[in-house]
Each structure stands twice: as structure tokens, then as C-alpha cells.
Write a protein that holds these residues in place. Structure first.
Motif, PDB file in Angstrom:
ATOM      1  N   GLU A  19       5.456  -8.706  -9.850  1.00 46.74           N
ATOM      2  CA  GLU A  19       4.508  -7.901  -9.071  1.00 46.74           C
ATOM      3  C   GLU A  19       5.042  -7.646  -7.669  1.00 46.74           C
ATOM      4  O   GLU A  19       4.898  -6.543  -7.132  1.00 46.74           O
ATOM      5  N   ILE A  20       5.632  -8.660  -7.071  1.00 50.21           N
ATOM      6  CA  ILE A  20       6.185  -8.506  -5.717  1.00 50.21           C
ATOM      7  C   ILE A  20       7.339  -7.511  -5.735  1.00 50.21           C
ATOM      8  O   ILE A  20       7.431  -6.621  -4.874  1.00 50.21           O
ATOM      9  N   LYS A  21       8.230  -7.635  -6.694  1.00 51.53           N
ATOM     10  CA  LYS A  21       9.360  -6.706  -6.769  1.00 51.53           C
ATOM     11  C   LYS A  21       8.862  -5.279  -6.972  1.00 51.53           C
ATOM     12  O   LYS A  21       9.366  -4.343  -6.349  1.00 51.53           O
ATOM     13  N   ARG A  22       7.862  -5.096  -7.810  1.00 50.53           N
ATOM     14  CA  ARG A  22       7.280  -3.774  -8.041  1.00 50.53           C
ATOM     15  C   ARG A  22       6.609  -3.253  -6.771  1.00 50.53           C
ATOM     16  O   ARG A  22       6.728  -2.077  -6.422  1.00 50.53           O
ATOM     17  N   LEU A  23       5.902  -4.129  -6.062  1.00 51.26           N
ATOM     18  CA  LEU A  23       5.242  -3.738  -4.821  1.00 51.26           C
ATOM     19  C   LEU A  23       6.270  -3.265  -3.792  1.00 51.26           C
ATOM     20  O   LEU A  23       6.045  -2.279  -3.087  1.00 51.26           O
ATOM     21  N   TYR A  24       7.410  -3.931  -3.711  1.00 51.37           N
ATOM     22  CA  TYR A  24       8.423  -3.525  -2.747  1.00 51.37           C
ATOM     23  C   TYR A  24       9.220  -2.306  -3.213  1.00 51.37           C
ATOM     24  O   TYR A  24       9.741  -1.555  -2.381  1.00 51.37           O
ATOM     25  N   ASP A  25       9.286  -2.071  -4.516  1.00 60.35           N
ATOM     26  CA  ASP A  25       9.807  -0.787  -5.000  1.00 60.35           C
ATOM     27  C   ASP A  25       8.878   0.327  -4.530  1.00 60.35           C
ATOM     28  O   ASP A  25       9.324   1.371  -4.053  1.00 60.35           O
ATOM     29  N   TYR A  26       7.577   0.086  -4.684  1.00 65.30           N
ATOM     30  CA  TYR A  26       6.585   1.060  -4.225  1.00 65.30           C
ATOM     31  C   TYR A  26       6.690   1.266  -2.709  1.00 65.30           C
ATOM     32  O   TYR A  26       6.672   2.407  -2.227  1.00 65.30           O
ATOM     33  N   ASN A  27       6.782   0.197  -1.957  1.00 68.13           N
ATOM     34  CA  ASN A  27       6.837   0.302  -0.500  1.00 68.13           C
ATOM     35  C   ASN A  27       8.017   1.170  -0.060  1.00 68.13           C
ATOM     36  O   ASN A  27       7.873   2.048   0.798  1.00 68.13           O
ATOM     37  N   TRP A  35       9.587   3.443  -1.898  1.00 64.50           N
ATOM     38  CA  TRP A  35       9.293   4.802  -2.358  1.00 64.50           C
ATOM     39  C   TRP A  35       8.324   5.496  -1.395  1.00 64.50           C
ATOM     40  O   TRP A  35       8.537   6.648  -1.013  1.00 64.50           O
ATOM     41  N   ALA A  36       7.260   4.800  -1.010  1.00 61.94           N
ATOM     42  CA  ALA A  36       6.256   5.387  -0.115  1.00 61.94           C
ATOM     43  C   ALA A  36       6.853   5.681   1.257  1.00 61.94           C
ATOM     44  O   ALA A  36       6.577   6.735   1.849  1.00 61.94           O
ATOM     45  N   ASN A  37       7.678   4.783   1.778  1.00 60.05           N
ATOM     46  CA  ASN A  37       8.344   5.046   3.055  1.00 60.05           C
ATOM     47  C   ASN A  37       9.227   6.288   2.944  1.00 60.05           C
ATOM     48  O   ASN A  37       9.269   7.111   3.862  1.00 60.05           O
ATOM     49  N   GLU A  38       9.915   6.420   1.826  1.00 56.23           N
ATOM     50  CA  GLU A  38      10.778   7.586   1.629  1.00 56.23           C
ATOM     51  C   GLU A  38       9.952   8.863   1.584  1.00 56.23           C
ATOM     52  O   GLU A  38      10.361   9.893   2.135  1.00 56.23           O
ATOM     53  N   ARG A  39       8.788   8.824   0.968  1.00 57.18           N
ATOM     54  CA  ARG A  39       7.905  10.007   0.924  1.00 57.18           C
ATOM     55  C   ARG A  39       7.471  10.407   2.336  1.00 57.18           C
ATOM     56  O   ARG A  39       7.408  11.591   2.664  1.00 57.18           O
ATOM     57  N   ILE A  96      -0.818   4.797  -7.435  1.00 53.63           N
ATOM     58  CA  ILE A  96      -0.937   5.289  -8.804  1.00 53.63           C
ATOM     59  C   ILE A  96       0.004   6.472  -9.047  1.00 53.63           C
ATOM     60  O   ILE A  96       0.515   6.647 -10.156  1.00 53.63           O
ATOM     61  N   LEU A  97       0.283   7.268  -8.021  1.00 52.63           N
ATOM     62  CA  LEU A  97       1.261   8.344  -8.162  1.00 52.63           C
ATOM     63  C   LEU A  97       2.651   7.750  -8.399  1.00 52.63           C
ATOM     64  O   LEU A  97       3.406   8.238  -9.248  1.00 52.63           O
ATOM     65  N   PHE A  98       2.977   6.712  -7.665  1.00 54.94           N
ATOM     66  CA  PHE A  98       4.246   5.994  -7.875  1.00 54.94           C
ATOM     67  C   PHE A  98       4.355   5.533  -9.326  1.00 54.94           C
ATOM     68  O   PHE A  98       5.380   5.732  -9.981  1.00 54.94           O
TER      69      PHE A  98
END
Length: 181
Positions: free
Chosen positions: A21-29, A31-35, A173-175
């Protein structure tokens, strides 16, 4: 997990937060920063730096705060406690800010990729920028930082809208949908 029983939050017999979950959360983080960075490519420098009635004054100030917080927490987790966040002056343009944030995100990704469940469940000591010593469970600090970054990305989105720009969505959820998870 019951939030009503603070002493039961971190049992030694069960995992509080799963490593995946943590690794997925930081993948999301990341991705979101890049957006957000992609959204900033379309604005003029004066929009990036103009002072608004917002926390940290401008889009640049908020982005510097996101990057500075991600950097300082990572340094704390590695055993160092810097006395200050990165200065806003190190984020002079959108391009420079993007380079800084991307580097920090890569470092965070590398850090989280090497974690074990034992690391997540363990405590780490650090000092705040005011010099006050604390010790927290690593997973709590990781969750705090991801939440912190989301909060401030939302402020950037608001300032972009107020300037007439259209920010990209950073919804989790978009991620998930885009990554096919």
C-alpha cells in the motif's frame, strides 16, 4: 483498526500499514506531482510567482513547500534532521522547480522500494526544524507526507483555476484507472 483506542493503533502482532500500500501510495504521489508539473508548463512565469492570498504566497511558494517537505521527511527517515526546508529561491522557474521535485520524487521512490514491513512498523527519531525531538512509526510519517502533498497540490489547483488555467486532475481513482489497477 479503531481510532478510538490510540494505544491499540500499533500492535506488535499485526501490520498497521501494508508495504505494498505504501509503495502504491508513493507511486500515486509521484504521478500526481507530475500532473501538477505538467499543468504548470502552460502558465507564464508571472502566474507562477505572483503573490496570492494563499499559504506560502504563490504557486511557486506552494510547490517549493511540497518539495521541501518531501525532501526534509526523506532526510529524517534516512537519519538526518535538516534545520530548515529548502528555500523558495531554489525554485526560481517552473523548469527549475520541476527538476528539483522530480529528483526528490525519484529519491522517495528509491527509498520506499527498499523498505521492509519491519521498517514500516518501526519507529524513527528525528528533530523538527525548531529542534524538538520526536519519534514516530515510519508508516505514520509516510502516510502524513503523502496526505500533506495532496493537500498542497489542491491549493495549487485552486490558484491555477483562479488564474484561468485548467489543472490536470490528481484524483487517486484516476491514477488507479489509468494504471489499470
Amino acid at each position: 483498526r479503531s481510532l478510538a483506542a490510540p494505544n491499540a493503533l500499533h500492535s506488535t502482532t499485526e501490520e498497521v500499514v501494508n508495504l505494498l500500500e505504501i509503495k502504491r501510495l508513493y507511486d500515486y504521489n509521484s504521478w500526481a506531482n507530475e500532473r501538477v508539473l505538467e499543468s504548470l508548463q502552460l502558465i507564464r512565469q508571472e502566474v507562477f510567482t505572483s503573490h496570492k492570498q494563499a499559504s506560502h504566497g504563490s504557486i511557486r511558494g506552494i510547490l517549493a513547500h511540497i518539495a521541501g517537505a518531501e525532501w526534509i521527511w526523506l532526510e529524517r527517515w534516512k537519519g538526518s534532521s535538516p534545520a530548515a526546508l529548502l528555500p523558495e529561491s531554489e525554485f526560481e522557474t517552473v523548469e527549475i522547480a520541476a527538476q528539483r521535485l522530480r529528483k526528490i520524487d525519484r529519491d522517495l521512490q528509491e527509498f520506499t522500494s527498499r523498505l521492509t514491513q519491519e521498517d514500516l512498523d518501526g519507529r524513527r527519531g528525528y528533530k523538527t526544524t525548531e529542534g524538538k525531538a520526536y519519534s514516530n512509526v515510519l508508516s505514520d510519517m509516510l502516510l502524513h507526507l503523502a496526505n500533506h502533498s495532496s493537500y498542497y497540490r489542491g491549493q495549487i489547483a485552486t490558484l491555477l483555476r483562479q488564474s484561468g488555467a485548467v489543472p490536470q486532475s490528481t484524483d487517486f481513482i484516476l491514477f488507479v484507472r489509468l494504471k489499470g489497477q
